[in-house]
Design a protein around this motif. Structure first.
Motif, PDB file in Angstrom:
ATOM      1  N   VAL A   9       0.867  -1.109   0.112  1.00 42.07           N
ATOM      2  CA  VAL A   9       0.034  -0.048  -0.201  1.00 42.07           C
ATOM      3  C   VAL A   9       1.022   1.226   0.021  1.00 42.07           C
ATOM      4  O   VAL A   9       2.034   1.172   0.487  1.00 42.07           O
ATOM      5  N   PRO A  10       0.357   2.378  -0.773  1.00 43.76           N
ATOM      6  CA  PRO A  10       1.170   3.552  -0.861  1.00 43.76           C
ATOM      7  C   PRO A  10       1.486   4.289   0.440  1.00 43.76           C
ATOM      8  O   PRO A  10       2.255   5.001   0.764  1.00 43.76           O
ATOM      9  N   SER A  11       0.410   4.110   1.334  1.00 45.43           N
ATOM     10  CA  SER A  11       0.393   5.013   2.444  1.00 45.43           C
ATOM     11  C   SER A  11      -0.385   4.267   3.585  1.00 45.43           C
ATOM     12  O   SER A  11      -1.478   3.608   3.385  1.00 45.43           O
ATOM     13  N   ARG A  12      -0.329   4.841   4.936  1.00 44.38           N
ATOM     14  CA  ARG A  12      -0.962   4.530   5.850  1.00 44.38           C
ATOM     15  C   ARG A  12      -0.964   5.357   7.049  1.00 44.38           C
ATOM     16  O   ARG A  12       0.219   5.912   7.167  1.00 44.38           O
ATOM     17  N   GLU A  13      -1.931   5.680   7.712  1.00 37.22           N
ATOM     18  CA  GLU A  13      -2.112   6.845   8.832  1.00 37.22           C
ATOM     19  C   GLU A  13      -2.204   6.279  10.146  1.00 37.22           C
ATOM     20  O   GLU A  13      -2.561   5.199  10.297  1.00 37.22           O
ATOM     21  N   ALA A  14      -1.477   7.071  10.934  1.00 39.06           N
ATOM     22  CA  ALA A  14      -1.531   6.709  12.581  1.00 39.06           C
ATOM     23  C   ALA A  14      -1.470   8.178  13.118  1.00 39.06           C
ATOM     24  O   ALA A  14      -0.993   8.973  12.757  1.00 39.06           O
ATOM     25  N   ILE A  28      -0.142  11.286  11.366  1.00 39.46           N
ATOM     26  CA  ILE A  28       0.944  11.064  10.290  1.00 39.46           C
ATOM     27  C   ILE A  28       0.724  10.117   9.422  1.00 39.46           C
ATOM     28  O   ILE A  28       0.245   8.957   9.882  1.00 39.46           O
ATOM     29  N   ALA A  29       1.027  10.151   7.999  1.00 44.22           N
ATOM     30  CA  ALA A  29       0.847   9.098   7.068  1.00 44.22           C
ATOM     31  C   ALA A  29       2.347   8.761   6.563  1.00 44.22           C
ATOM     32  O   ALA A  29       3.175   9.663   6.008  1.00 44.22           O
ATOM     33  N   PHE A  30       2.416   7.386   6.571  1.00 43.39           N
ATOM     34  CA  PHE A  30       3.641   6.853   6.322  1.00 43.39           C
ATOM     35  C   PHE A  30       3.419   6.789   4.754  1.00 43.39           C
ATOM     36  O   PHE A  30       2.464   6.738   4.062  1.00 43.39           O
ATOM     37  N   GLN A  31       4.633   7.042   3.995  1.00 42.01           N
ATOM     38  CA  GLN A  31       4.545   7.136   2.795  1.00 42.01           C
ATOM     39  C   GLN A  31       5.684   6.392   1.976  1.00 42.01           C
ATOM     40  O   GLN A  31       6.844   6.124   2.641  1.00 42.01           O
ATOM     41  N   SER A  32       5.379   5.578   0.876  1.00 42.59           N
ATOM     42  CA  SER A  32       6.375   4.420   0.592  1.00 42.59           C
ATOM     43  C   SER A  32       7.348   5.498  -0.028  1.00 42.59           C
ATOM     44  O   SER A  32       7.338   6.430  -0.442  1.00 42.59           O
ATOM     45  N   ARG A  33       8.600   4.435  -0.330  1.00 43.85           N
ATOM     46  CA  ARG A  33       9.803   5.241  -0.931  1.00 43.85           C
ATOM     47  C   ARG A  33       9.257   5.748  -2.280  1.00 43.85           C
ATOM     48  O   ARG A  33       9.904   6.831  -2.808  1.00 43.85           O
ATOM     49  N   GLU A  34       8.460   4.933  -3.187  1.00 42.32           N
ATOM     50  CA  GLU A  34       8.079   5.636  -4.487  1.00 42.32           C
ATOM     51  C   GLU A  34       7.334   6.836  -4.451  1.00 42.32           C
ATOM     52  O   GLU A  34       7.617   7.564  -5.202  1.00 42.32           O
ATOM     53  N   THR A 123       9.250   9.775  12.857  1.00 42.12           N
ATOM     54  CA  THR A 123       8.097   8.970  13.008  1.00 42.12           C
ATOM     55  C   THR A 123       7.555   8.268  11.668  1.00 42.12           C
ATOM     56  O   THR A 123       7.370   6.961  11.398  1.00 42.12           O
ATOM     57  N   VAL A 124       7.555   9.115  10.642  1.00 42.99           N
ATOM     58  CA  VAL A 124       7.347   8.693   9.253  1.00 42.99           C
ATOM     59  C   VAL A 124       8.210   7.770   8.733  1.00 42.99           C
ATOM     60  O   VAL A 124       7.797   6.880   7.872  1.00 42.99           O
ATOM     61  N   SER A 125       9.335   7.743   9.159  1.00 41.15           N
ATOM     62  CA  SER A 125      10.415   6.767   8.504  1.00 41.15           C
ATOM     63  C   SER A 125      10.318   5.545   9.392  1.00 41.15           C
ATOM     64  O   SER A 125      11.184   4.515   8.803  1.00 41.15           O
ATOM     65  N   ASP A 126       9.774   5.369  10.459  1.00 40.54           N
ATOM     66  CA  ASP A 126       9.476   4.221  11.135  1.00 40.54           C
ATOM     67  C   ASP A 126       8.297   3.442  11.043  1.00 40.54           C
ATOM     68  O   ASP A 126       7.517   3.670  11.621  1.00 40.54           O
ATOM     69  N   ILE A 127       8.268   2.399  10.076  1.00 38.98           N
ATOM     70  CA  ILE A 127       7.213   1.465   9.753  1.00 38.98           C
ATOM     71  C   ILE A 127       6.392   0.931  11.149  1.00 38.98           C
ATOM     72  O   ILE A 127       5.220   0.745  10.985  1.00 38.98           O
ATOM     73  N   ALA A 128       7.233   0.859  12.206  1.00 41.22           N
ATOM     74  CA  ALA A 128       6.528   0.433  13.318  1.00 41.22           C
ATOM     75  C   ALA A 128       5.627   1.173  13.944  1.00 41.22           C
ATOM     76  O   ALA A 128       4.600   0.709  14.723  1.00 41.22           O
ATOM     77  N   ASN A 129       5.301   2.457  13.597  1.00 39.54           N
ATOM     78  CA  ASN A 129       4.391   3.362  14.150  1.00 39.54           C
ATOM     79  C   ASN A 129       3.115   3.165  13.125  1.00 39.54           C
ATOM     80  O   ASN A 129       2.036   3.943  13.450  1.00 39.54           O
TER      81      ASN A 129
END
Length: 140
Positions: A9-14, A28-34, A123-129
């Motif tokens: 998935v390209p993004s996920r929020e927490a 905050i939304a995790f963003q994929s490298r792409e 925070t955004v660079s740590d997928i564990a969040n």
């Protein structure tokens, strides 16, 4: 056989607690490298200089695009809490007045507070969040 590509998935929020400011939660939304590469490309211009192709990143534009992509909201930020993060004129508003989230305020906080900028980037660079189920996380 499971394809990793089909599961991505390209993004996920927490929503995470901001350390040091009680009650301040940031979505905050995790963003994929792409996705991050796409943001960088939008802020990059390419031109010839001395017969070489040079890329120039517009830092202001990148920060604006990045902030819009990763800071999706917040709650619990007051003028008093904001004064712990950056220099503000607290005489213009009551200390317990809410500082509402909008893109302009998010960008101003990213620009004016290196602690907030670092928090968002860390925070955004740590997928564990970003677990499967969304809940408020404390980040230390």
């Amino acid at each position: 056989m499971i394809s990793i590509q089909s599961l991505m998935v390209p993004s996920r929020e927490a929503e995470v607690d901001f350390p040091g400011v009680e009650g301040f939660k940031v979505k905050i939304a995790f963003q994929s490298r792409e996705e991050l590469i796409k943001l960088r490309k939008k802020a990059t211009t390419t031109k010839f200089k001395n017969r070489k192709l040079e890329e120039d990143v517009d830092e202001e534009l990148f920060l604006s695009l990045y902030t819009k992509a990763v800071v999706k909201g917040w709650s619990g930020l007051t003028v008093k809490g904001l004064s712990r993060l950056m220099l503000v004129d607290t005489g213009k508003a009551a200390p317990d007045a809410a500082v509402e989230f909008n893109e302009e305020n998010a960008l101003a906080l990213m620009k004016g507070c290196s602690e907030f900028d670092s928090f968002v980037s860390d925070t955004v660079s740590d997928i564990a969040n970003f677990p499967q189920s969304s809940s408020v996380k404390s980040v230390t």
